[in-house]
Design a protein around this motif. Structure first.
Motif, PDB file in Angstrom:
ATOM      1  N   ARG A 235       0.825  -1.216   0.000  1.00 45.47           N
ATOM      2  CA  ARG A 235       0.000   0.000   0.000  1.00 45.47           C
ATOM      3  C   ARG A 235       0.856   1.262   0.000  1.00 45.47           C
ATOM      4  NH1 ARG A 235      -3.024   0.893   5.681  1.00 45.47           N
ATOM      5  NH2 ARG A 235      -3.807   2.608   4.397  1.00 45.47           N
TER       6      ARG A 235
ATOM      7  N   GLN B 119      -5.851   8.167  -9.514  1.00 51.27           N
ATOM      8  CA  GLN B 119      -6.822   8.037  -8.426  1.00 51.27           C
ATOM      9  C   GLN B 119      -6.940   9.370  -7.681  1.00 51.27           C
ATOM     10  OE1 GLN B 119      -6.933   4.157  -6.203  1.00 51.27           O
ATOM     11  NE2 GLN B 119      -4.893   3.939  -7.069  1.00 51.27           N
TER      12      GLN B 119
ATOM     13  N   ARG C 284      -8.205   8.916  -1.907  1.00 51.72           N
ATOM     14  CA  ARG C 284      -8.577   7.510  -2.068  1.00 51.72           C
ATOM     15  C   ARG C 284      -7.502   6.634  -1.426  1.00 51.72           C
ATOM     16  NH1 ARG C 284     -12.514   5.497  -5.421  1.00 51.72           N
ATOM     17  NH2 ARG C 284     -13.713   7.052  -6.588  1.00 51.72           N
ATOM     18  N   GLN C 285      -7.932   5.628  -0.669  1.00 52.89           N
ATOM     19  CA  GLN C 285      -7.009   4.703  -0.043  1.00 52.89           C
ATOM     20  C   GLN C 285      -7.455   3.260  -0.301  1.00 52.89           C
ATOM     21  OE1 GLN C 285      -7.116   6.188   4.089  1.00 52.89           O
ATOM     22  NE2 GLN C 285      -5.043   6.981   3.757  1.00 52.89           N
ATOM     23  N   PRO C 286      -6.496   2.325  -0.432  1.00 57.35           N
ATOM     24  CA  PRO C 286      -6.856   0.923  -0.674  1.00 57.35           C
ATOM     25  C   PRO C 286      -7.571   0.326   0.528  1.00 57.35           C
ATOM     26  CG  PRO C 286      -4.508   1.121  -0.217  1.00 57.35           C
ATOM     27  CD  PRO C 286      -5.031   2.519  -0.361  1.00 57.35           C
TER      28      PRO C 286
ATOM     29  N   ALA D  59      -5.013  -0.361  -7.105  1.00 55.15           N
ATOM     30  CA  ALA D  59      -5.580   0.409  -5.998  1.00 55.15           C
ATOM     31  C   ALA D  59      -4.682   0.375  -4.766  1.00 55.15           C
ATOM     32  CB  ALA D  59      -6.959  -0.139  -5.648  1.00 55.15           C
TER      33      ALA D  59
ATOM     34  N   CYS E 284      -4.242  -2.734  -3.120  1.00 54.53           N
ATOM     35  CA  CYS E 284      -4.670  -3.895  -2.353  1.00 54.53           C
ATOM     36  C   CYS E 284      -3.786  -5.099  -2.661  1.00 54.53           C
ATOM     37  CB  CYS E 284      -6.119  -4.251  -2.687  1.00 54.53           C
ATOM     38  SG  CYS E 284      -7.324  -2.991  -2.243  1.00 54.53           S
TER      39      CYS E 284
ATOM     40  N   LEU F 258     -11.776   0.765 -10.020  1.00 54.18           N
ATOM     41  CA  LEU F 258     -11.030   0.929  -8.779  1.00 54.18           C
ATOM     42  C   LEU F 258     -11.943   1.163  -7.577  1.00 54.18           C
ATOM     43  CD1 LEU F 258      -8.172   3.237 -10.106  1.00 54.18           C
ATOM     44  CD2 LEU F 258      -7.971   0.824  -9.497  1.00 54.18           C
ATOM     45  N   ASP F 259     -13.203   1.469  -7.819  1.00 52.48           N
ATOM     46  CA  ASP F 259     -14.100   1.865  -6.727  1.00 52.48           C
ATOM     47  C   ASP F 259     -14.249   0.784  -5.660  1.00 52.48           C
ATOM     48  OD1 ASP F 259     -14.469   4.199  -8.108  1.00 52.48           O
ATOM     49  OD2 ASP F 259     -16.487   3.723  -8.812  1.00 52.48           O
TER      50      ASP F 259
ATOM     51  N   TYR G  96     -12.198  -1.335  -4.663  1.00 49.94           N
ATOM     52  CA  TYR G  96     -10.951  -1.640  -3.952  1.00 49.94           C
ATOM     53  C   TYR G  96     -10.390  -0.416  -3.221  1.00 49.94           C
ATOM     54  CZ  TYR G  96     -11.387  -5.692  -6.944  1.00 49.94           C
ATOM     55  OH  TYR G  96     -11.868  -6.815  -7.572  1.00 49.94           O
ATOM     56  N   THR G  97     -11.154   0.656  -3.179  1.00 51.86           N
ATOM     57  CA  THR G  97     -10.695   1.867  -2.503  1.00 51.86           C
ATOM     58  C   THR G  97     -11.787   2.437  -1.608  1.00 51.86           C
ATOM     59  OG1 THR G  97     -11.375   3.257  -4.387  1.00 51.86           O
ATOM     60  CG2 THR G  97      -9.075   2.531  -4.329  1.00 51.86           C
ATOM     61  N   ASN G  98     -11.366   3.146  -0.591  1.00 53.55           N
ATOM     62  CA  ASN G  98     -12.258   3.945   0.255  1.00 53.55           C
ATOM     63  C   ASN G  98     -11.950   5.414   0.023  1.00 53.55           C
ATOM     64  OD1 ASN G  98     -13.596   1.798   1.638  1.00 53.55           O
ATOM     65  ND2 ASN G  98     -11.783   1.528   2.935  1.00 53.55           N
TER      66      ASN G  98
END
Length: 479
Positions: free
Chosen positions: A60, A121, A139-141, A168, A170, A466-467, A469-471
């Motif tokens: 990450r 991202q 955005r974070q994994p 992403a 992950c 990517l959505d 796999y990311t927050n």
């Protein structure tokens, strides 16, 4: 990459035997055993998840450009080993070698796409309602992603999922279908040779008898933060329920019941060409295959005539490694018997056989064309997942759209028309996630692939891939 088959699980960067022993993998075209593959248990899954969780702490933190460089090496590894991987894929899946080669290239395209998309991202700067605050998002994994892939596209679906997850930030644990684990293990070898750090990609094959236990272990693990599944709706619903206790991010690409509509203004030659591709690619074993073919009564007879001629002229059954073969076997005995039963019941109910309709030797089922099909027949009510093309006659646009939308599935839909106003009306009216207008091949890495209703949740590919796999994290600064 060596021509030798990889048959052990790939966990934490090393090749391991499964705690459950081994299970056989068969060639559906010949029935011959290809290999004995590691049969993983929940204990193996736990080891793979632990490895992925540990690797996430460093993966990450790699910059998007550094991750992109590794994704591009995976792309190159797939392309450079296309022949070897396609041969493995054809042996265990049965699809023609040409289709298998195309699938490897399709998988590679996602690593190129997400290598680039991962560097975009972007977060947002949010205009603040107060002069004393500054607001942004990043955005974070999400963490470890469990990826459960199907037998019908055993490298394509791995590519689509793994590329997005890695881009992403992950790490992942891949559980391939029990019919096609060798392709997934060949992919793991590509990752190893591309320099993917240990634990970032793990592959845990298992036998059919252990599928539920392994799936449950992935659902129940609190270290798994996202789960992506491509397969049947019934299994997708079970996974959806099972993941409830750990509140994971879920992306589900499930069954399809695609309508294929030929309107009176359509170019019949083009419509037949599209129907051949949408129905018989991969021997009809695709989630976006044309399932119910609706033909306007004014062009019905001509369409059926040309469709039958195209079947006779263009399709050749046999082992996928033989030259000229473009029609392979059904994947296994269970699926074969299901196809025979629904087709026989529809014929008994009054459907007329124009071509095919009788099982061949082994797991081969001939390209079959049925007319006189009504909406209450099995081939019009169930996802066929085989080379059977049922033709239903219709008269009015409103009527056919209404019938097309009666399905609880909503993955893809196709129609042919030369009326531009009708094209807009029908494209917007069909209750599906993807529409092909005068075009049967809709899937590429650039587009958002996914359905509505019981066909699933989320999108794969495109910038939206990517959505899952990311927050999105919101950060507020006081100034």
């Amino acid at each position: 990459m060596s021509q030798a088959l990889n048959t052990n699980a790939f966990i934490a960067g090393s090749w391991r035997r499964g705690a459950g022993g081994v299970f056989p993998v068969y060639d559906p075209a010949s029935g011959a055993e290809i290999a004995q593959v590691a049969d993983c248990t929940p204990d193996d899954v736990s080891a793979a998840v632990d490895a992925a969780s540990e690797a996430f702490n460093t993966w990450r933190l790699k910059g998007p450009k550094e991750r992109a460089a590794i994704l591009l090496k995976i792309r190159d590894g797939l392309n450079n080993n296309k022949e070897t991987i396609a041969t493995i894929l054809t042996k265990e899946n049965g699809k023609p070698k040409g289709e298998a080669m195309g699938e490897v290239g399709f998988a590679a395209s996602f690593f190129e796409w997400f290598a680039e998309e991962g560097r975009r991202q972007y977060g947002e700067t949010v205009p603040s309602p107060a002069a004393s605050k500054r607001m942004i998002t990043v955005r974070q994994p999400v963490g470890v992603a469990a990826l459960i892939t199907p037998w019908n596209f055993p490298i394509g679906m791995i590519g689509r999922k793994v590329a997005a997850a890695l881009a992403a930030g992950c790490t992942c644990v891949v559980k391939p279908a029990e019919d096609t684990p060798l392709t997934a293990l060949a992919f793991a070898k590509v990752c190893e040779e591309a320099g993917v750090p240990a634990g970032v990609v793990n592959v845990v094959p298992c036998s059919r008898s252990r599928v539920q236990a392994v799936g449950a272990a992935l659902c129940d693990s609190p270290k798994v933060q996202a789960l992506s599944f491509t397969g049947s709706t019934i299994v997708g619903k079970w996974l959806y329920q099972r993941c409830g206790s750990t509140i994971k991010k879920l992306s589900l690409e499930l069954g399809g019941d695609a309508p294929f509509i030929v309107f009176s203004s359509a170019n019949i030659g083009k419509a037949v060409e599209g129907a051949m591709a949408a129905k018989f690619r991969n021997t009809g074993q695709t989630c976006v295959a044309a399932n119910r073919i609706f033909v306007h009564e004014s062009v019905h007879d001509e369409f059926v005539k040309q469709f039958a001629e195209a079947i006779d002229k263009e399709l050749k059954s046999g082992h996928g490694l033989e030259n000229g073969v473009n029609h392979g076997p059904i994947i296994n005995q269970r699926q074969f018997e299901r196809l025979v039963k629904m087709t026989d019941e529809s014929i008994a109910a009054g459907a007329k056989v124009v071509r095919g309709g009788k099982p061949g030797g082994g797991l081969f089922y001939p390209p079959t064309l049925l007319t006189g099909v009504s909406g209450d027949m099995p081939v019009a009510k169930e996802e066929i997942f085989g080379p059977v093309a049922p033709i239903l006659k219709f008269r009015e646009e409103d009527e056919v759209v209404r019938i097309a939308n009666t399905s609880d599935m909503g993955l893809a839909g196709y129609f042919y028309t030369n009326d531009i106003a009708q094209a807009w009306r029908v494209a917007e009216a069909l209750e599906v996630g993807m529409v092909g207008v005068n075009e049967p091949m809709v899937s590429t890495c650039e587009i958002p692939f996914g359905g509505v209703k019981h066909s699933g949740l989320g999108k794969e590919g495109s910038l939206h891939g990517l959505d899952d796999y990311t927050n999105i994290k919101y950060i507020c600064f006081g100034v």
